[in-house]
Design a protein around this motif. Structure first.
Motif, PDB file in Angstrom:
ATOM      1  N   ILE A 122       0.856  -1.203   0.000  1.00 42.38           N
ATOM      2  CA  ILE A 122       0.000   0.000   0.000  1.00 42.38           C
ATOM      3  C   ILE A 122       0.878   1.234   0.000  1.00 42.38           C
TER       4      ILE A 122
ATOM      5  N   VAL B 294      -4.864   4.037  -4.818  1.00 42.65           N
ATOM      6  CA  VAL B 294      -4.527   3.269  -3.613  1.00 42.65           C
ATOM      7  C   VAL B 294      -4.028   4.239  -2.553  1.00 42.65           C
TER       8      VAL B 294
ATOM      9  N   PRO C 126      -6.696   0.397   4.220  1.00 42.31           N
ATOM     10  CA  PRO C 126      -6.378   0.618   2.806  1.00 42.31           C
ATOM     11  C   PRO C 126      -7.655   0.933   2.005  1.00 42.31           C
TER      12      PRO C 126
ATOM     13  N   ILE D  59      -7.741  -1.210  -4.471  1.00 41.16           N
ATOM     14  CA  ILE D  59      -8.047  -1.987  -3.275  1.00 41.16           C
ATOM     15  C   ILE D  59      -9.411  -2.646  -3.396  1.00 41.16           C
TER      16      ILE D  59
ATOM     17  N   PRO E 239      -0.187  -2.513  -6.267  1.00 47.14           N
ATOM     18  CA  PRO E 239      -1.213  -1.944  -7.159  1.00 47.14           C
ATOM     19  C   PRO E 239      -0.710  -0.729  -7.926  1.00 47.14           C
TER      20      PRO E 239
END
Lengths: 124, 562
Positions: free
Chosen positions: B43, B50, B58, B63, B100
């Motif tokens: 994260i 994100v 998160p 997410i 991500p």
């Protein structure tokens, strides 16, 4: 025999002048100053011709001519309109009312009598 | 405001459409067996893609997506927060399973593994403090630009800067918050971020998006090189499913993070325009109300004026009708007057001319020479007076439009001969010869005989009157449907300057007490008017001392009177 002519005329001078000229030429002249009296005289005297003024008091010349035509015994008597009406259509209107001839005032003293004579029955 | 929002929605929808299309085109749709593995997701702070929410959990589009995939695949998710660089390092070392929001690049491909269906599409955008005047890439020259350390943006911007020959200072920072804070504090001039992040965060720091946009890219979850294909396929499979269904988490998440909770940074001009528009709108409304009030007031005024006008018109119409009636009455009175005048004047004239004639004929007794002479004078004066009366009446009738024609067809030759016959005595008396020359094609004419003869009589009488000796020629020709009549005398003639007024009323060339030719002075004027009414014309040629020629042109048929 003298022809008798009836003049229906309200103007005294004009009547006098016409009578003068006609009498000078051997006619007998009778006169009436209005229509009804003229019709009455026509019926009683049976003139050879009727000289009719158009501008008359009360009953105008057209009405007098029409009235005269209603009487069968007057049918052969020529009506000569002598008028100072000189507007367009006057001549036609007068003839339509039953007049045989039309003389315009002022009359010419030199030709007046001759003009009248030509309308008399024996000359027609 | 609304339009901007709609535009944003449109952009998002457009983006989604593109994503959907690329998803359909992906052939890999095989399903893998679910496993109960735990997936560790890195994260970092890159909202809305994100980030860590206020409650410490998160959050973001990526997410939401990964949580859905995990739920469907039966994975357990764990998160490890850090900076962007920390995350990348961990991923490279295999300490985390997924990072991500990583753009696919050749360099990234060397270090990480990517699934195939893009999670999002984005581009890079330059953000700067409000009023920065950064409009194009060239405006970044000599500026301090912030970029995320080791990010795709960094590399892309370096290349871009080289291409445009920019001499800007590129400063790398570990996270977006730092980046925005530095720009907001004036430590740097601009920040480069991705579109989602910029949309969501920049405004909070008082920054605005510039129109400098570059390097569109697809964003993915990146995995360590050692990650299994099954794992990545599962992500693709679920992404495809998500993108197929408009009601899916994917779309609700996109909507939630980009439309509802996130305030878009509006270009500076939008609120200004909005404010101006609002003010203008209010002013317009107020103006229109005022205007409407005025229009209503004016309409009432106009109505009143209109009513007054109508009333006036109707009054005037009545007045006009009354005036018209008076005019008609006056006209009738005039007609009656003319008739009466005609009668009243002729009756005494009848006596005067009649008795004069009687006396001159000697019917009332013989006249001595002096009496005869004087009576002749009376007769001449009476005749002149009668001629005047007749002419004045004619003129009056013509001018009053009351001269009516009685149309008949008659032999013109006979008519001319008739006129000659009338004048002959006068001519004979003066020793004047009348020469008649009538062409053989002279036939009938359709007009008012009396009036035409009046004209011919007038002209022939004049010719004889003004000729002392010699002859008068009367000519008649027929040509092109018109008769041409000419009366040529050997009289005194006229000077050129006398000709123009010849046909005006009361015009006599020989005026004054000394004149020896009597006449009313109306003859030619009447003749001209009569000929005009017949559709004809009259002209004159004259030579002083030698004579005059009057020529009349008259159509074979007089048409209907106007």
């Amino acid at each position: 025999m003298k022809d008798t002519l009836l003049i229906i005329e309200d103007n005294e001078q004009n009547f006098y002048m016409m009578r003068f000229l006609l009498e000078k030429n051997g006619f007998t002249v009778i006169g009436a100053e209005n229509g009804p009296k003229g019709i009455e005289m026509a019926l009683s005297q049976k003139p050879s011709a009727i000289l009719l003024d158009i501008q008359l008091p009360e009953m105008d010349g057209y009405a007098v001519a029409k009235e005269l035509k209603k009487h069968g015994e007057l049918a052969d008597i020529p009506i000569i309109a002598v008028t100072s009406y000189a507007m367009v259509g006057d001549r036609e209107q007068v003839l339509a009312a039953g007049a045989h001839g039309y003389l315009e005032k002022p009359i010419d003293p030199e030709t007046f009598v001759a003009d009248i004579i030509q309308y008399l029955p024996k000359n027609r | 405001m609304t339009s901007q929002r709609n535009t944003s929605r449109f952009m998002v929808l457009l983006l989604i459409s593109c994503l959907t299309l690329s998803a359909f085109s992906d052939p890999d749709t095989s399903f893998a067996q679910t496993d109960n593995r735990t997936v560790l997701v890195g994260i970092y702070e890159n909202p809305p893609n994100v980030f860590t929410s206020e409650s410490g959990k998160p959050a973001g589009i990526f997410i939401d997506i990964i949580e859905y995939i995990a739920k469907m695949e039966g994975w357990k998710l764990r998160f490890l927060s850090g900076t962007w660089v920390e995350g990348l390092d961990r991923l490279a070392k295999g300490q985390i399973d997924l990072m991500p929001d990583i753009a696919y690049t050749v360099d990234h491909e060397k270090i990480y593994t990517f699934h195939k269906v893009p999670a999002l599409s984005s581009w890079f955008q330059v953000y700067a403090p409000k009023g920065s005047k950064i409009k194009t890439i060239l405006d970044l020259d000599e500026k301090r630009i912030l970029v995320l350390e080791r990010s795709v943006q960094q590399k892309a911007f370096v290349q871009l800067g080289k291409g445009f020959g920019l001499n800007s200072t590129l400063i790398t920072v570990p996270d977006y918050n730092t980046m925005f804070e530095m720009v907001a504090n004036g430590e740097a001039d601009a920040a480069i971020t991705n579109r989602f992040n910029g949309m969501m965060q920049a405004k909070n720091f008082g920054l605005e998006n510039t129109s400098v946009v570059f390097e569109p890219s697809d964003l993915f979850f990146a995995a360590p090189k050692k990650a299994s294909g099954m794992f990545l396929n599962a992500i693709d499979r679920q992404l495809l499913n998500l993108k197929k269904d408009p009601q899916s988490v994917y779309y609700t998440s996109l909507k939630k993070w980009t439309s509802e909770d996130i305030q878009f940074e509006l270009p500076g001009w939008v609120p200004v325009i909005g404010l101006i528009s609002g003010v203008v709108l209010i002013m317009s409304l107020v103006g229109s109300i005022v205007l409407k009030h005025r229009v209503n007031a004016r309409t009432r005024e106009l109505k009143q004026i209109n009513q007054e006008m109508e009333q006036r018109i109707s009054e005037r119409t009545e007045e006009l009708a009354a005036t018209m009636e008076k005019a008609l009455a006056a006209d009738r009175i005039k007609s009656a007057f003319l008739a009466t005048m005609s009668h009243e004047l002729r009756t005494p004239m009848n006596s005067i001319i009649g008795f004069t004639g009687i006396m001159l004929q000697g019917l009332a007794g013989p006249l001595n020479p002096e009496q005869n002479k004087q009576m002749t004078m009376v007769q001449n004066s009476a005749r002149h007076l009668l001629a005047l009366i007749n002419d004045v009446l004619d003129i009056s009738k013509i001018e009053a439009g009351q001269l009516e024609f009685s149309l008949t067809s008659f032999d013109l030759r006979l008519s001319i001969e008739n006129v000659v016959k009338v004048i002959s005595p006068l001519a004979q008396k003066k020793g004047i010869v009348l020469n008649l020359d009538i062409s053989d094609n002279t036939g009938t004419i359709t007009t008012d005989q009396r009036r035409l003869e009046q004209v011919m009589l007038n002209l022939l009488n004049n010719a004889v009157k003004f000729t002392e000796k010699g002859h008068v020629n009367i000519l008649c020709r027929f040509k092109n449907g018109h008769y041409i009549l000419s009366f040529a005398d050997m009289g005194i003639g006229m000077r050129p300057e006398d000709l123009p007024n010849l046909f005006q009323p009361f015009t006599q060339v020989d005026t004054g007490l000394s004149r020896k030719h009597e006449g009313t002075g109306l003859g030619l004027s009447i003749s001209k008017k009569i000929l005009d009414m017949m559709g004809g014309s009259i002209s004159v040629e004259s030579q002083w001392g030698e004579g005059s020629i009057f020529t009349v042109c008259i159509p074979e048929t007089t048409g209907d009177l106007p």
